[in-house]
Design a protein around this motif. Structure first.
Motif, PDB file in Angstrom:
ATOM      1  N   SER A 251       3.443  14.111  -2.083  1.00  0.00           N
ATOM      2  CA  SER A 251       3.253  15.443  -1.490  1.00  0.00           C
ATOM      3  C   SER A 251       2.026  16.131  -2.076  1.00  0.00           C
ATOM      4  O   SER A 251       1.422  16.996  -1.425  1.00  0.00           O
ATOM      5  CB  SER A 251       4.497  16.313  -1.725  1.00  0.00           C
ATOM      6  N   ILE A 252       1.644  15.761  -3.296  1.00  0.00           N
ATOM      7  CA  ILE A 252       0.451  16.346  -3.918  1.00  0.00           C
ATOM      8  C   ILE A 252      -0.795  15.980  -3.119  1.00  0.00           C
ATOM      9  O   ILE A 252      -1.715  16.785  -2.974  1.00  0.00           O
ATOM     10  CB  ILE A 252       0.331  15.892  -5.387  1.00  0.00           C
ATOM     11  N   TYR A 253      -0.844  14.767  -2.584  1.00  0.00           N
ATOM     12  CA  TYR A 253      -1.951  14.396  -1.697  1.00  0.00           C
ATOM     13  C   TYR A 253      -1.975  15.310  -0.477  1.00  0.00           C
ATOM     14  O   TYR A 253      -3.032  15.788  -0.057  1.00  0.00           O
ATOM     15  CB  TYR A 253      -1.800  12.950  -1.216  1.00  0.00           C
ATOM     16  N   TYR A 254      -0.798  15.520   0.088  1.00  0.00           N
ATOM     17  CA  TYR A 254      -0.688  16.338   1.305  1.00  0.00           C
ATOM     18  C   TYR A 254      -1.169  17.757   1.059  1.00  0.00           C
ATOM     19  O   TYR A 254      -1.996  18.293   1.810  1.00  0.00           O
ATOM     20  CB  TYR A 254       0.772  16.324   1.783  1.00  0.00           C
ATOM     21  N   PHE A 255      -0.684  18.382  -0.005  1.00  0.00           N
ATOM     22  CA  PHE A 255      -1.045  19.772  -0.279  1.00  0.00           C
ATOM     23  C   PHE A 255      -2.506  19.927  -0.703  1.00  0.00           C
ATOM     24  O   PHE A 255      -3.139  20.940  -0.419  1.00  0.00           O
ATOM     25  CB  PHE A 255      -0.127  20.350  -1.365  1.00  0.00           C
ATOM     26  N   SER A 256      -3.049  18.919  -1.372  1.00  0.00           N
ATOM     27  CA  SER A 256      -4.425  19.023  -1.867  1.00  0.00           C
ATOM     28  C   SER A 256      -5.461  18.642  -0.814  1.00  0.00           C
ATOM     29  O   SER A 256      -6.651  18.931  -0.975  1.00  0.00           O
ATOM     30  CB  SER A 256      -4.613  18.134  -3.100  1.00  0.00           C
ATOM     31  N   GLY A 257      -4.998  17.968   0.250  1.00  0.00           N
ATOM     32  CA  GLY A 257      -5.931  17.526   1.269  1.00  0.00           C
ATOM     33  C   GLY A 257      -6.762  16.332   0.842  1.00  0.00           C
ATOM     34  O   GLY A 257      -7.771  16.008   1.466  1.00  0.00           O
ATOM     35  N   ARG A 258      -6.334  15.657  -0.237  1.00  0.00           N
ATOM     36  CA  ARG A 258      -7.065  14.490  -0.732  1.00  0.00           C
ATOM     37  C   ARG A 258      -6.275  13.217  -0.441  1.00  0.00           C
ATOM     38  O   ARG A 258      -5.080  13.267  -0.172  1.00  0.00           O
ATOM     39  CB  ARG A 258      -7.320  14.608  -2.233  1.00  0.00           C
TER      40      ARG A 258
ATOM     41  N   ALA B  95      -0.579   6.737   7.211  1.00  0.00           N
ATOM     42  CA  ALA B  95      -0.992   6.929   8.602  1.00  0.00           C
ATOM     43  C   ALA B  95      -2.332   7.649   8.684  1.00  0.00           C
ATOM     44  O   ALA B  95      -3.179   7.323   9.529  1.00  0.00           O
ATOM     45  CB  ALA B  95       0.079   7.719   9.355  1.00  0.00           C
ATOM     46  N   LEU B  96      -2.539   8.628   7.814  1.00  0.00           N
ATOM     47  CA  LEU B  96      -3.802   9.363   7.798  1.00  0.00           C
ATOM     48  C   LEU B  96      -4.957   8.438   7.422  1.00  0.00           C
ATOM     49  O   LEU B  96      -6.044   8.514   8.018  1.00  0.00           O
ATOM     50  CB  LEU B  96      -3.712  10.530   6.816  1.00  0.00           C
ATOM     51  N   GLU B  97      -4.734   7.577   6.452  1.00  0.00           N
ATOM     52  CA  GLU B  97      -5.784   6.636   6.060  1.00  0.00           C
ATOM     53  C   GLU B  97      -6.068   5.635   7.179  1.00  0.00           C
ATOM     54  O   GLU B  97      -7.216   5.201   7.368  1.00  0.00           O
ATOM     55  CB  GLU B  97      -5.395   5.925   4.768  1.00  0.00           C
ATOM     56  N   MET B  98      -5.044   5.271   7.945  1.00  0.00           N
ATOM     57  CA  MET B  98      -5.260   4.427   9.117  1.00  0.00           C
ATOM     58  C   MET B  98      -6.147   5.129  10.133  1.00  0.00           C
ATOM     59  O   MET B  98      -7.052   4.517  10.719  1.00  0.00           O
ATOM     60  CB  MET B  98      -3.914   4.063   9.763  1.00  0.00           C
ATOM     61  N   GLN B  99      -5.891   6.426  10.326  1.00  0.00           N
ATOM     62  CA  GLN B  99      -6.695   7.185  11.281  1.00  0.00           C
ATOM     63  C   GLN B  99      -8.148   7.288  10.823  1.00  0.00           C
ATOM     64  O   GLN B  99      -9.068   7.372  11.646  1.00  0.00           O
ATOM     65  CB  GLN B  99      -6.108   8.594  11.471  1.00  0.00           C
ATOM     66  N   GLN B 100      -8.351   7.245   9.524  1.00  0.00           N
ATOM     67  CA  GLN B 100      -9.707   7.334   8.968  1.00  0.00           C
ATOM     68  C   GLN B 100     -10.415   5.980   8.930  1.00  0.00           C
ATOM     69  O   GLN B 100     -11.501   5.864   8.370  1.00  0.00           O
ATOM     70  CB  GLN B 100      -9.634   7.940   7.565  1.00  0.00           C
TER      71      GLN B 100
ATOM     72  N   GLY C 130     -13.520  14.310  -4.587  1.00  0.00           N
ATOM     73  CA  GLY C 130     -13.212  12.893  -4.531  1.00  0.00           C
ATOM     74  C   GLY C 130     -11.729  12.607  -4.415  1.00  0.00           C
ATOM     75  O   GLY C 130     -10.874  13.494  -4.605  1.00  0.00           O
ATOM     76  N   ASP C 131     -11.416  11.351  -4.093  1.00  0.00           N
ATOM     77  CA  ASP C 131     -10.025  10.923  -3.984  1.00  0.00           C
ATOM     78  C   ASP C 131      -9.371  10.898  -5.366  1.00  0.00           C
ATOM     79  O   ASP C 131     -10.042  10.692  -6.377  1.00  0.00           O
ATOM     80  CB  ASP C 131      -9.950   9.525  -3.364  1.00  0.00           C
ATOM     81  N   ILE C 132      -8.072  11.077  -5.394  1.00  0.00           N
ATOM     82  CA  ILE C 132      -7.335  11.153  -6.655  1.00  0.00           C
ATOM     83  C   ILE C 132      -6.268  10.061  -6.692  1.00  0.00           C
ATOM     84  O   ILE C 132      -6.051   9.356  -5.705  1.00  0.00           O
ATOM     85  CB  ILE C 132      -6.679  12.541  -6.837  1.00  0.00           C
ATOM     86  N   TYR C 133      -5.612   9.943  -7.838  1.00  0.00           N
ATOM     87  CA  TYR C 133      -4.488   9.021  -7.949  1.00  0.00           C
ATOM     88  C   TYR C 133      -3.291   9.775  -8.506  1.00  0.00           C
ATOM     89  O   TYR C 133      -3.391  10.442  -9.542  1.00  0.00           O
ATOM     90  CB  TYR C 133      -4.810   7.834  -8.858  1.00  0.00           C
ATOM     91  N   VAL C 134      -2.170   9.669  -7.789  1.00  0.00           N
ATOM     92  CA  VAL C 134      -0.943  10.346  -8.196  1.00  0.00           C
ATOM     93  C   VAL C 134       0.135   9.311  -8.457  1.00  0.00           C
ATOM     94  O   VAL C 134       0.547   8.583  -7.544  1.00  0.00           O
ATOM     95  CB  VAL C 134      -0.465  11.337  -7.110  1.00  0.00           C
ATOM     96  N   ALA C 135       0.566   9.204  -9.699  1.00  0.00           N
ATOM     97  CA  ALA C 135       1.723   8.384 -10.046  1.00  0.00           C
ATOM     98  C   ALA C 135       2.937   9.300  -9.982  1.00  0.00           C
ATOM     99  O   ALA C 135       3.362   9.881 -10.981  1.00  0.00           O
ATOM    100  CB  ALA C 135       1.562   7.779 -11.433  1.00  0.00           C
TER     101      ALA C 135
END
Length: 503
Positions: free
Chosen positions: A422-429, A41-46, A413-418
């Protein structure tokens, strides 16, 4: 005929109680699914287009819900849960307005929101809140109610009711296409009722009923399809909805252990309501031939079919598909018992019944409420994290993983989490690739190849691989680990997984 009526004082008190129950859940933590929906949803907003720029196999309804919630109240736990609470309170009011005449006793009718929405909140943990199966209960009920209203309607009024039923049904399909089975059970029932019971002409009845429903269903679907056509991404949407699901199901096997765990969770939480609902099914449907009770019963039967068809998952939250019909039928069961209970000389049996019904639910709610009070209502960031940790033990460690790449001097920069989003959420990335790193077990072979290409192209500065997804990658596509080890070096190992930094 069920009609819309006004609310009374008891109704308002019940709605307030539902609000209070919901407020206890506002600071609840995200689980992996919720963090993933929030990320999409956040990426949609962006400005990114779903499926083209951010891919998942789920239909767009859940991402649109999170998009609205995040835009209005914030892309965090409280923002998402606040929007859901407003949604559920509105649903509670609709239940009260539409179901009064379904019950004989108004005091019992006022309990509908408690035994549906209230129970949903009480039995739900972090994993269950704001899932598709929970949110879809509202539009499914509206579709059922509009279908029922059309039973005794004629001409233009029936056309409008069925058109609205189809329109709401189309919205349901935007959450999950497989819910069509439940919708069809509603619509076939009115068709059979008109032909068999009312002895209407088959051809004319078929057209009169199916045409408005079809038009209604197509309106939201055409709107959404037009959106994706406008952005030249309809082909991938078609593949996502039509091509991929059968392939995923074909590669999966029925997991009996998941099925047992899900059924156990469902029975433990809904057993009292189920027992009372059986009374309603017997007296209201089998004995009194109530069509509305029949539709609720069909919801449960075909809902179970929907769950079993998803044999590759069979998660606990899938059973939230039943909280609306079982809650309404349980209220009807109490309505049936009320006459007998009032005739008793002693109030003790009534009190005992209420005690047995609400004891498991009230004890769960008390535990949640006490935890909230003990953590100062989770008003600050520290107290909120402590409260959230009670309901998701892994939350602090995920927070620390995100803090690790948020230190001064960290690469941007953007990251990749396998692993857990929630790591995206906490990191703000956000996610560096189009393909997700969540639920990798459902990836097809060609998607693994595409994922490597996307990682090679986007070159995220950090990659995190959780130990559980690592085992999945080793089993299904070890070339991905080879790629990571070739292009990246290990930065940190923790209890959750391994951080890699680009060479």
């Amino acid at each position: 005929m069920i009609s819309i009526t006004k609310l009374n004082k008891i109704d308002f008190i019940v709605v307030i109680i539902v609000v209070i129950i919901g407020l206890v859940h506002l600071p609840f933590p995200f689980d992996g699914d919720q963090a993933f929906f929030r990320l999409g949803a956040l990426e949609m907003q962006q400005g990114k287009v779903l499926y083209r720029d951010f891919w998942d196999v789920k239909q767009p309804g859940i991402f649109c819900f999170y998009y609205l919630a995040g835009t209005l109240f914030g892309f965090n736990e409280i923002g998402i849960h606040a929007f859901e609470l407003i949604y559920m309170v509105f649903f509670s009011i609709i239940l009260l307005l539409t179901l009064k005449s379904y019950f004989r006793h108004q005091i019992i009718a006022s309990l509908v929101p408690l035994l549906t929405v209230g129970v949903y909140y009480v039995v739900s943990g972090a994993w269950h809140l704001t899932q598709v199966e929970a949110l879809v209960g509202f539009p499914l009920f509206l579709c059922l109610w509009l279908t029922f209203k059309s039973f005794k309607s004629e001409g233009k009024q029936r056309f409008i009711l069925l058109l609205l039923s189809g329109f709401i049904g189309g919205i349901v399909l935007l959450f999950k296409l497989i819910f069509l089975l439940i919708l069809v059970s509603f619509w076939v029932t009115i068709l059979m009722y008109s032909i068999v019971i009312e002895r209407q002409k088959i051809k004319k009845t078929f057209i009169d009923i199916c045409l408005p429903i079809f038009i209604g269903v197509m309106i939201p679907i055409v709107v959404v399809a037009s959106y994706f056509i406008w952005f030249n991404s309809f082909s991938i949407v078609y593949q996502t909805f039509i091509i991929y699901p059968p392939l995923i199901v074909a590669e999966s096997v029925f997991d009996i252990s998941k099925f047992i765990v899900g059924i156990k969770w469902f029975l433990q939480n809904f057993e009292p309501l189920i027992l009372i609902a059986i009374i309603a099914v017997y007296t209201s449907f089998l004995k009194s031939k109530s069509l509305f009770s029949l539709l609720l019963f069909l919801w449960c039967i075909f809902g179970l079919g929907v769950i079993l068809l998803q044999h590759s998952s069979l998660w606990e939250y899938h059973y939230l598909l039943f909280f609306v019909p079982i809650g309404i039928l349980a209220t009807k069961g109490l309505d049936v018992l009320w006459d007998s209970l009032k005739e008793l000389n002693s109030p003790l049996p009534t009190m005992l019944l209420i005690f047995l019904l609400f004891l498991p639910l009230s004890s769960t709610l008390i535990k949640k409420s006490v935890a909230l009070v003990n953590n100062n209502f989770a008003l600050t960031e520290d107290t909120r994290l402590k409260y959230q940790t009670i309901f998701r033990k892994k939350y602090p460690s995920l927070h620390s993983e995100a803090n690790f790449i948020s230190q001064p001097g960290s690469l941007s920069g953007d990251i990749y989490v396998a692993g857990d989003p929630s790591i995206y959420y906490f990191s703000g990335r956000t996610q560096a690739t189009i393909l997700r790193g969540w639920a990798l077990e459902y990836f097809l072979h060609e998607q693994w190849l595409t994922l490597i290409e996307q990682l090679d192209l986007s070159k995220p500065p950090y990659i995190f691989i959780d130990y559980e997804p690592q085992a999945i990658i080793k089993e299904k596509f070890p070339r991905l680990l080879e790629f990571v080890e070739q292009k990246y070096q290990i930065l940190r190992q923790s209890n959750n997984g391994i951080w890699y930094i680009i060479k």
